[in-house]
Design a protein around this motif. Structure first.
Motif, mmCIF file in Angstrom:
data_model
loop_
_atom_site.group_PDB
_atom_site.id
_atom_site.type_symbol
_atom_site.label_atom_id
_atom_site.label_comp_id
_atom_site.label_asym_id
_atom_site.label_seq_id
_atom_site.Cartn_x
_atom_site.Cartn_y
_atom_site.Cartn_z
ATOM 1 N N GLY A 81 15.569 1.521 -8.399
ATOM 2 C CA GLY A 81 15.971 1.173 -9.672
ATOM 3 C C GLY A 81 15.682 0.520 -10.473
ATOM 4 O O GLY A 81 15.584 -0.212 -10.652
ATOM 5 N N PRO A 82 15.969 0.682 -11.605
ATOM 6 C CA PRO A 82 15.916 -0.188 -13.630
ATOM 7 C C PRO A 82 16.458 -1.325 -12.448
ATOM 8 O O PRO A 82 15.590 -2.710 -13.761
ATOM 9 C CB PRO A 82 16.412 0.483 -14.766
ATOM 10 N N SER A 83 17.269 -1.671 -12.432
ATOM 11 C CA SER A 83 18.128 -2.813 -12.371
ATOM 12 C C SER A 83 17.822 -3.713 -10.328
ATOM 13 O O SER A 83 18.073 -4.725 -10.206
ATOM 14 C CB SER A 83 19.267 -3.018 -12.100
ATOM 15 N N ALA A 129 25.589 -8.614 1.639
ATOM 16 C CA ALA A 129 25.092 -8.280 0.068
ATOM 17 C C ALA A 129 25.849 -9.946 -1.020
ATOM 18 O O ALA A 129 26.606 -9.826 -0.577
ATOM 19 C CB ALA A 129 25.532 -7.227 -0.660
ATOM 20 N N LYS A 130 24.320 -10.627 -1.327
ATOM 21 C CA LYS A 130 25.484 -12.325 -1.258
ATOM 22 C C LYS A 130 25.064 -12.271 -3.063
ATOM 23 O O LYS A 130 23.217 -11.542 -3.549
ATOM 24 C CB LYS A 130 24.789 -13.332 -0.625
ATOM 25 N N GLU A 131 25.490 -12.476 -4.053
ATOM 26 C CA GLU A 131 25.232 -12.513 -5.275
ATOM 27 C C GLU A 131 24.555 -14.620 -5.383
ATOM 28 O O GLU A 131 25.303 -15.116 -5.148
ATOM 29 C CB GLU A 131 25.803 -12.819 -6.554
ATOM 30 N N LYS A 132 23.448 -14.261 -6.729
ATOM 31 C CA LYS A 132 23.397 -15.889 -6.353
ATOM 32 C C LYS A 132 22.164 -15.697 -8.167
ATOM 33 O O LYS A 132 21.572 -15.099 -8.207
ATOM 34 C CB LYS A 132 22.437 -16.401 -5.314
ATOM 35 N N LYS A 133 23.122 -16.144 -9.166
ATOM 36 C CA LYS A 133 22.596 -16.767 -10.781
ATOM 37 C C LYS A 133 21.518 -15.310 -10.903
ATOM 38 O O LYS A 133 21.247 -14.502 -11.704
ATOM 39 C CB LYS A 133 21.542 -17.080 -10.311
ATOM 40 N N GLY A 134 22.660 -13.868 -10.543
ATOM 41 C CA GLY A 134 22.786 -12.251 -11.288
ATOM 42 C C GLY A 134 22.411 -11.945 -10.672
ATOM 43 O O GLY A 134 21.613 -10.677 -10.572
ATOM 44 N N GLY A 151 23.188 -7.618 -10.555
ATOM 45 C CA GLY A 151 24.292 -7.768 -9.959
ATOM 46 C C GLY A 151 25.357 -8.546 -10.467
ATOM 47 O O GLY A 151 24.911 -9.244 -10.078
ATOM 48 N N THR A 152 26.378 -8.305 -10.100
ATOM 49 C CA THR A 152 27.815 -9.290 -9.837
ATOM 50 C C THR A 152 28.955 -9.390 -8.459
ATOM 51 O O THR A 152 29.206 -8.630 -8.247
ATOM 52 C CB THR A 152 28.411 -9.025 -11.210
ATOM 53 N N LYS A 153 29.205 -10.639 -9.099
ATOM 54 C CA LYS A 153 30.082 -11.061 -7.196
ATOM 55 C C LYS A 153 31.492 -10.423 -7.485
ATOM 56 O O LYS A 153 32.051 -9.843 -8.730
ATOM 57 C CB LYS A 153 30.092 -12.607 -7.595
ATOM 58 N N GLY A 154 31.381 -9.744 -6.373
ATOM 59 C CA GLY A 154 32.564 -9.055 -6.393
ATOM 60 C C GLY A 154 32.721 -7.433 -6.374
ATOM 61 O O GLY A 154 33.766 -6.482 -6.256
ATOM 62 N N ASP A 155 31.323 -6.987 -7.213
ATOM 63 C CA ASP A 155 31.524 -6.050 -7.843
ATOM 64 C C ASP A 155 30.954 -4.335 -6.201
ATOM 65 O O ASP A 155 30.750 -5.341 -5.349
ATOM 66 C CB ASP A 155 30.313 -5.380 -8.609
ATOM 67 N N LYS A 156 31.032 -3.512 -6.454
ATOM 68 C CA LYS A 156 30.977 -2.619 -4.914
ATOM 69 C C LYS A 156 29.325 -1.830 -5.066
ATOM 70 O O LYS A 156 29.669 -1.374 -6.320
ATOM 71 C CB LYS A 156 32.077 -1.243 -4.778
#
Lengths: 153, 104
Positions: A108-110, B11-16, B79-84
């Motif tokens: 997807g785009p992101s 799934a882990k977020e780091k710098k967006g 993506g952002t932390k905490g989102d599903k």
């Protein structure tokens, strides 16, 4: 049929669950599994079934990393990344497998153009990654030597 | 006999950037293997995996028999932390699997 209060709620709850499940199904945008491409027996036929007549260029912008020698063909870790803009899909082919197309991942785009997976290899072969970006196909290949095959047995 | 496709995720977020890993439990029978009596084991493989994050299909993969048993897939998206996000899978026998993941 005698319905107790408890079994009544049980039945109603169950059917509500099924209805919710059925209603939620069409929302999933499945990648349309391309049967023709996955059952093609040769690399060229698989690429043609997958992408049609789009022209392919060998590109340094596609980074394919695979082991030079895979001890076990049943599990060969492959990673593909690319800095090309607007990447639509990444596909993996193994030239000498019974079915050359291994996987095709649409992004997807992101999503970022970097994927990693484990594949099977019947014997020593060339692994090809094709990245679809901006209406063009970009290819990178690497030879992987397999000491024990992973298909059949 | 399995009834549902089991999906394990991380799934882990780091710098967006969210780095997601999927481990799907599946036999991935190629249709070419034989059992002890020399009969072919029927083909049974994972077909499609779809990942949806905020109404966007960020990842939609198609899989053939060339993918290893118990497929491992890793991919990344913004993506952002905490989102599903949700992961759905189906296979050649029509089995399905579904899971929801919170980004850490």
């Amino acid at each position: 049929m005698k319905l107790s209060r408890r079994s009544f709620f049980k039945t109603v709850g169950k059917s509500a669950g099924y209805i919710a499940l059925v209603a939620s199904l069409p929302q999933i945008a499945w990648a349309k599994w391309n049967e023709k491409a996955f059952t093609a027996k040769t690399l060229d036929a698989a690429i043609k079934a997958k992408f049609g007549d789009l022209s392919i260029v060998d590109s340094g912008d596609v980074k394919l990393s695979a082991p030079a020698i895979a001890e076990n063909g049943a599990m060969v870790q492959i990673s593909v990344s690319s800095k090309l803009p607007d990447v639509k899909s990444i596909s993996l082919f193994v030239k000498d497998n019974p079915a050359p197309l291994v996987t095709s991942m649409n992004l997807g785009p992101s999503a970022l153009a970097q994927i990693k997976t484990r594949i099977r290899m019947g014997k020593t072969s060339e692994v090809t990654a094709i990245v679809e970006a901006g209406g063009k196909l970009h290819r990178a290949s690497q030879q992987v030597k397999v000491t024990i095959g992973g298909c059949g047995g | 006999m399995m009834k549902k496709i089991k999906i394990r995720t991380k799934a882990k977020e780091k710098k967006g950037i969210v780095k997601a890993k999927l481990l799907i439990k599946h036999p991935m029978e190629s249709g070419m293997r034989k059992d002890k009596e020399g009969k072919l084991i029927p083909i049974h493989h994972l077909k499609e995996v779809t990942v949806v994050y905020k109404d966007e299909t960020v990842f939609a993969g198609e899989f053939g028999t060339g993918v290893s048993k118990d497929p491992f897939i890793s991919f990344a998206f913004k993506g952002t932390k905490g989102d599903k996000f949700t992961v759905d899978a189906n296979d050649s026998k029509g089995l399905v699997g579904h899971t929801e993941v919170t980004i850490k």
